[in-house]
Design an enzyme around this catalytic site. Structure first.
Site: not given
Length: 806
Positions: A329-331
């Site tokens: 995932s992105d942050l």
């Protein structure tokens, strides 16, 4: 009696010793046998067997820990010249069995790591070794860490080399150079203990108001794909366990770069066909090149968040493309499924949606901790699904050889990071990225013997405005500004007067009158304007790292671009337009140099300034590269990877629009100010004698295009020859023109060279009404030239039979 007792005692001792010896022999045999049984510790066992064996030994909590990537910069403690693990690190390892960290070595205002509190390359290697040693020696299974770092235009750590940002890299139109650059970035990161480099960013961008355009390779899927392939090959090399290469994490999957209204992370307005034709091809190209990791983007597509989209993460990525790495995932992307997209009521529901959709790892670790464990226990996630995700991560740890060699050579890091060779490479990339957009009356190059030169503008002598977002703190002596580059270039007799004039955004303070006076007294003026992605310690940040934009700032920073800094207009901010107009009114020859992260409104400049140079954010050697171009030591050949609009009212404006009604507006025409592929040179080039041949046989289709390219000037230079294609009549609507091939060619004065391009079914295909990739029979038009607008040669060819393309 005593003698008998003594004899018995002696006999017992001898017997015990014999038994101990036998026991030792048995123990050694047992250990030898266990070594064969503990397959995951056997370096000679097949990777898949090692993964399977290790999975069998792991608890639910240990598996969840392998999927959580926590923020890493608090995991070490620095005490003077020594560095070791922090108590925070020990706690998360003990409680959560964490298997990955991100940005451990990152330094910037968000992390609060400065040149003083952050780590030198030597200390960085010592820190990562300490982290690895702790988990290898103090955890039950001894699973090494994966350490990910930001690496889009250099490893975002202290002491590393800072290259041009990605939009500048794309402007080189030189994939071989970018591959070399990526190899240098990878080596600097890996020698300090990193295993993963976040990059390249493969977002196709059609929305310049969006804050992250500087991180992209522009508006064309083919150019983006070629740059992506170069970055992946440079990062990963031919052997990922070489000790000098890192795993490439592709960003951001997908359709992240053209959000509605320019809002970062906003809704992507695209349908399935455009997704396949425009947004997915760069990712496909990079995956086919061997990329081992990919990051899901924040946005949603047609109501489905990318973090929970099984069509993207399973059907496309794994089934169609055969991806063998792991997704992440992105942050905060998975919690955002609940808080931003509101398609999950709880964090454990969001975790279940993400991992069931095929998202392997959680950057930030909020979702794949207790929430994922709860989802498994509640039977919303099967153990098989969890094991699949964990296996994807473990497999790369084995492939990289981390179980056998978890540590790095501290001396090598100290010696090989930020080298002179890499500085020279940064200068080459910066020089090749510079786009000469206008040169009326051949004002450029300037003479080094010029008597009086005024250097003006907020970006003429500001190191951080030159470097772009995702850049670590830098010592001032390391960065060469445009002013410094000019000072080192001109004759000692040249009088240089520098006046800042104004800031990028601030309107409360200016020295415009002083700038005008300097211009009037000069023989020529170099004015350096544009934008800034330079963060400062006064900026506040979201949990994702994006900046919080304050509408009512009193002390205004220069930052108007970079993650989180979306724009409502593309106008030069602050007093820059006033400064430019008053300087031009002084009546002296003016050269405008743009240092910027996105295309800005330069309509007035295009009409009134004789010479315009775009350097984007050119990195640490940008000043020297710009000066080389201004004074003729380097003949520019950069080309625009994105169109420059005349107005935000034209948006989206990009060259490869689909056949449709596109006509002029009441106020202006529909064309961009400068088109995709545009860029001038101090040389001039002729295109001639185009010849096209078609080979159509059973199972084979190849179109060969040849033409002559000649440097008809007295100056050696590079030309970027560009081949565009149009499928003249099609069963579905296709682009009016589409870049299919390009080549950056160096020609000496008067030299002529035959250029040859091959077009294969992959280059000629379209996605038909049945969503099948085919080459349709019919006529095709070839357009060859120096930009998408500057077409010099045309030719046609025919395909007689339909060809299916896999």
């Amino acid at each position: 009696m005593e003698l008998k007792k003594s004899t018995v005692t002696k006999s017992c001792i001898m017997l015990c010793l014999a038994m101990l010896g036998a026991g030792a022999h048995v123990s050694a045999q047992a250990q030898k046998g266990n070594a064969n049984v503990i397959v995951y510790k056997n370096a000679n066992a097949p990777v898949d067997a090692r993964v399977k064996d290790l999975l069998k030994r792991m608890t639910l909590e240990e598996k969840a820990g392998q999927l959580s990537t926590l923020l890493g910069w608090d995991m070490y403690e620095k005490n003077g010249s020594s560095v070791g693990v922090s108590q925070t690190f020990k706690d998360v390892i003990a409680k959560r069995h964490i298997g990955s960290f991100w940005a451990t070595l990152r330094a910037d205002p968000w992390t609060k790591k400065t040149l003083e509190t952050g780590l030198t390359p030597k200390m960085a290697a010592e820190a990562t070794n300490a982290l690895q040693r702790y988990v290898m020696e103090n955890t039950r299974l001894g699973i090494p860490l994966l350490l990910a770092e930001e690496c889009p235009h250099g490893h975002m750590a202290i002491g590393t080399t800072v290259f041009s940002t990605s939009i500048g890299q794309a402007s080189t139109w030189d994939p071989a150079l970018i591959q070399e650059m990526a190899g240098a970035i990878a080596k600097e990161a890996r020698l300090q203990g990193a295993h993963i480099g976040y990059g390249p960013v493969l977002d196709l961008v059609r929305e310049p108001r969006w804050s992250r355009l500087e991180e992209t390779y522009g508006e064309d899927p083919y150019l983006i794909g070629q740059m992506g392939i170069a970055m992946v090959k440079g990062f990963q090399g031919s052997k990922i366990n070489s000790g000098t290469n890192v795993i490439s994490t592709l960003k951001h999957f997908t359709a992240y770069g053209s959000p509605e209204g320019g809002h970062n992370g906003g809704i992507a307005l695209t349908g399935p066909r455009d997704l396949y034709v425009s947004y997915l091809p760069p990712f496909r190209d990079a995956v086919k090149a061997g990329a081992l990791s990919i990051m899901a983007s924040y946005n949603s597509i047609d109501g489905i968040p990318c973090s929970t989209n099984p069509f993207l993460l399973k059907d496309v990525l794994i089934k169609e493309w055969g991806f063998r790495g792991f997704s992440v995932s992105d942050l905060g992307g998975i919690p955002g499924v609940r808080t931003t997209h509101k398609v999950a009521a709880t964090i454990d529901e969001a975790a279940a949606l993400a991992i069931n959709a095929g998202l392997d790892a959680d950057l930030g670790g909020e979702a794949y901790g207790d929430a994922l464990i709860k989802a498994v226990k509640d039977k919303r996630v099967t153990m098989a699904t969890l094991d699949t995700a964990v296996a994807h991560v473990l497999r790369l740890k084995f492939i990289m050889g981390l179980f056998e060699k978890p540590y790095v050579d501290v001396a090598a890091a100290e010696k090989s990071v930020g080298t002179e060779a890499n500085r020279q490479l940064a200068k080459r990339v910066a020089a090749e990225s510079i786009v000469l957009m206008k040169n009326e009356g051949n004002l450029l190059p300037l003479k080094k013997t010029i008597k009086k030169l005024a250097v003006i503008g907020p970006n003429a002598d500001n190191i951080y405005n030159q470097l772009g977002d995702y850049t670590a703190p830098q010592p001032a002596a390391k960065i060469v500004t445009v002013l410094e580059g000019i000072q080192a270039k001109v004759s000692p007799d040249t009088k240089i007067t520098y006046v800042k004039g104004c800031a990028i955004r601030d309107t409360a303070h200016s020295t415009i009158n002083e700038a005008v006076a300097a211009a009037k007294d000069a023989d020529a003026v170099v004015i350096v304007l544009g934008g800034s992605s330079a963060r400062d310690f006064e900026t506040s940040f979201q949990s994702t790292g994006a900046a919080e934009v304050k509408a009512s700032e009193v002390a205004v920073s220069d930052m108007e671009s970079g993650e989180g800094y979306d724009r409502v207009s593309l106008d030069l901010m602050g007093l820059q337009s006033q400064l430019l107009q008053r300087v031009v009114a002084a009546g002296k020859p003016v050269v405008l140099v743009l240092i910027e992260g996105r295309p800005l409104n330069i309509n007035w400049a295009a009409a009134h300034v004789p010479a315009i140079v775009n350097a984007w954010y050119p990195g640490q050697e940008g000043g020297n590269a710009v000066a080389d171009v201004l004074f003729g030591d380097y003949n520019p050949a950069g080309r625009l990877p994105v169109s420059i609009p005349k107005s935000i009212g034209q948006l989206p404006v990009y060259y490869n629009y689909k056949s449709a009604s596109r006509h002029d507006y009441v106020e202006m025409d529909a064309k961009p100010l400068y088109s995709f592929g545009h860029g001038l040179s101090y040389s001039s080039f002729d295109y001639s004698n185009v010849r096209t041949t078609v080979q159509e046989t059973a199972g084979n289709l190849k179109v060969t295009v040849k033409f002559l390219l000649k440097n008809n000037s007295t100056v050696a230079g590079d030309e970027v020859a560009q081949l565009y294609l149009r499928d003249d009549f099609t069963s579905v609507v296709t682009a009016e023109q589409q870049l299919k091939k390009f080549q950056r060619v160096h020609l000496e004065a008067g030299q002529q060279k035959e250029i040859s391009f091959e077009l294969l079914p992959e280059d000629l295909k379209l996605l038909n009404a049945g969503m099948k990739w085919v080459v349709e029979p019919g006529a095709f038009t070839i357009m060859i030239g120096a930009s998408s607008e500057d077409i010099r040669l045309r030719d046609k060819f025919e395909i007689s039979k339909q060809v299916a393309v896999k």
